[in-house]
Write a protein that holds these residues in place. Structure first.
Motif, PDB file in Angstrom:
ATOM      1  N   ILE A  88       0.871  -1.168   0.000  1.00 56.44           N
ATOM      2  CA  ILE A  88       0.000   0.000   0.000  1.00 56.44           C
ATOM      3  C   ILE A  88       0.905   1.214   0.000  1.00 56.44           C
ATOM      4  O   ILE A  88       1.740   1.377   0.890  1.00 56.44           O
ATOM      5  N   ARG A  89       0.768   2.061  -1.008  1.00 60.47           N
ATOM      6  CA  ARG A  89       1.622   3.246  -1.130  1.00 60.47           C
ATOM      7  C   ARG A  89       0.761   4.505  -1.094  1.00 60.47           C
ATOM      8  O   ARG A  89      -0.144   4.666  -1.912  1.00 60.47           O
ATOM      9  N   VAL A  90       1.035   5.364  -0.137  1.00 61.24           N
ATOM     10  CA  VAL A  90       0.316   6.623  -0.010  1.00 61.24           C
ATOM     11  C   VAL A  90       1.342   7.727   0.243  1.00 61.24           C
ATOM     12  O   VAL A  90       1.932   7.807   1.319  1.00 61.24           O
ATOM     13  N   ARG A  91       1.583   8.514  -0.811  1.00 58.03           N
ATOM     14  CA  ARG A  91       2.616   9.540  -0.732  1.00 58.03           C
ATOM     15  C   ARG A  91       3.924   8.925  -0.239  1.00 58.03           C
ATOM     16  O   ARG A  91       4.432   7.995  -0.830  1.00 58.03           O
ATOM     17  N   GLY A  92       4.488   9.358   0.872  1.00 59.17           N
ATOM     18  CA  GLY A  92       5.764   8.803   1.324  1.00 59.17           C
ATOM     19  C   GLY A  92       5.632   7.571   2.189  1.00 59.17           C
ATOM     20  O   GLY A  92       6.630   7.043   2.683  1.00 59.17           O
ATOM     21  N   LEU A  93       4.413   7.092   2.387  1.00 53.76           N
ATOM     22  CA  LEU A  93       4.160   5.939   3.253  1.00 53.76           C
ATOM     23  C   LEU A  93       4.035   4.658   2.437  1.00 53.76           C
ATOM     24  O   LEU A  93       3.292   4.616   1.448  1.00 53.76           O
ATOM     25  N   ILE A  94       4.764   3.622   2.831  1.00 54.27           N
ATOM     26  CA  ILE A  94       4.678   2.308   2.188  1.00 54.27           C
ATOM     27  C   ILE A  94       4.365   1.271   3.260  1.00 54.27           C
ATOM     28  O   ILE A  94       5.099   1.143   4.247  1.00 54.27           O
ATOM     29  N   PHE A 108       7.347   1.815   5.887  1.00 51.74           N
ATOM     30  CA  PHE A 108       8.408   2.765   5.575  1.00 51.74           C
ATOM     31  C   PHE A 108       7.803   4.149   5.377  1.00 51.74           C
ATOM     32  O   PHE A 108       6.739   4.290   4.762  1.00 51.74           O
ATOM     33  N   VAL A 109       8.490   5.163   5.888  1.00 53.36           N
ATOM     34  CA  VAL A 109       8.078   6.548   5.700  1.00 53.36           C
ATOM     35  C   VAL A 109       9.258   7.299   5.111  1.00 53.36           C
ATOM     36  O   VAL A 109      10.314   7.411   5.733  1.00 53.36           O
ATOM     37  N   ASN A 110       9.079   7.757   3.862  1.00 57.11           N
ATOM     38  CA  ASN A 110      10.163   8.444   3.155  1.00 57.11           C
ATOM     39  C   ASN A 110      11.436   7.614   3.172  1.00 57.11           C
ATOM     40  O   ASN A 110      12.531   8.111   3.492  1.00 57.11           O
TER      41      ASN A 110
END
Length: 229
Positions: free
Chosen positions: A133-139, A148-150
């Protein structure tokens, strides 16, 4: 057979909890001090730990903290103390749930089953290794259960991960605390909703750039929470 460790210094309570869990098919081991409980928890493989807060030698807070450094199994904290700060501290250290004495053995069995069921389902997310799931800098990487964040890993507990993934899979939908409690903890909505509040706060501290102004999990005042895609 699932293995449960009960760390409880009151023998009568520990034996009653053990008897009810064994009747329902669990294998149970008892530890009557914090020192013994911590040693067993770190050295042996258990599927869930029932952890009393007030223990001789080493208290439940310290035990929970050390368990979370190496293990991601469900931890159910129990105590006779009713202060909300204790609940917040216990959940903040990584406990999955918090029960206040006195409680019925049947309720304990129900919560143990609920947490084990959800933990097993969460582990099943390892199937399908390309799912993310990818939302802006969040994976949110389902196969590895890592976040992961950025490009920096945010280390979440099992329940924090499950809550974040659940909300991310339902973007823009507003969930009340009661709904999240029922869906993620599998218990009646009349339970302690502090559990939800603390887990949301902990997730924000780990994934939000500014937890006071969240970009991912928004508070909808008077209603609940929403994941913003």
């Amino acid at each position: 057979m699932k293995k449960i460790l009960i760390i409880e210094d009151e023998t009568s309570i520990a034996e009653l909890e053990r008897d009810y869990l064994e009747i329902h098919g669990f294998q149970v081991e008892l530890a009557d001090s914090g020192e013994q409980g911590l040693e067993l928890a770190l050295a042996r493989d258990f599927d869930l730990i029932v952890l009393d807060l007030m223990l001789p030698q080493v208290d439940g807070f310290e035990i929970c903290r050390q368990i979370r450094q190496t293990k991601d199994i469900p931890v159910l904290m129990v105590t006779a103390r009713k202060e909300e700060i204790d609940k917040i501290r216990g959940l903040g250290l990584g406990a999955d749930d918090y029960m206040t004495k006195p409680f019925s053995p049947g309720e304990l069995v129900a919560r143990v089953k609920a947490h084990l069921s959800r933990y097993e389902r969460l582990l099943g997310a390892r199937d399908g290794r390309s799912e993310q799931i990818r939302v802006r800098g969040l994976i949110i990487d389902k196969p590895s259960r890592r976040v992961f964040v950025n490009e920096q890993e945010a280390v979440l507990t099992s329940k924090e991960y499950e809550l974040l993934q659940f909300m991310a899979l339902h973007p823009n939908r507003v969930f009340t605390k009661e709904e999240l409690f029922e869906r993620l903890w599998g218990l009646e909505s009349s339970g302690d909703l502090t559990t939800v509040t603390v887990h949301i706060r902990r997730i924000r501290e780990k994934v939000e750039r500014d937890p006071s102004t969240p970009e991912y999990i928004e508070t909808i005042w008077g209603v609940g929470y929403r994941f913003k895609p």
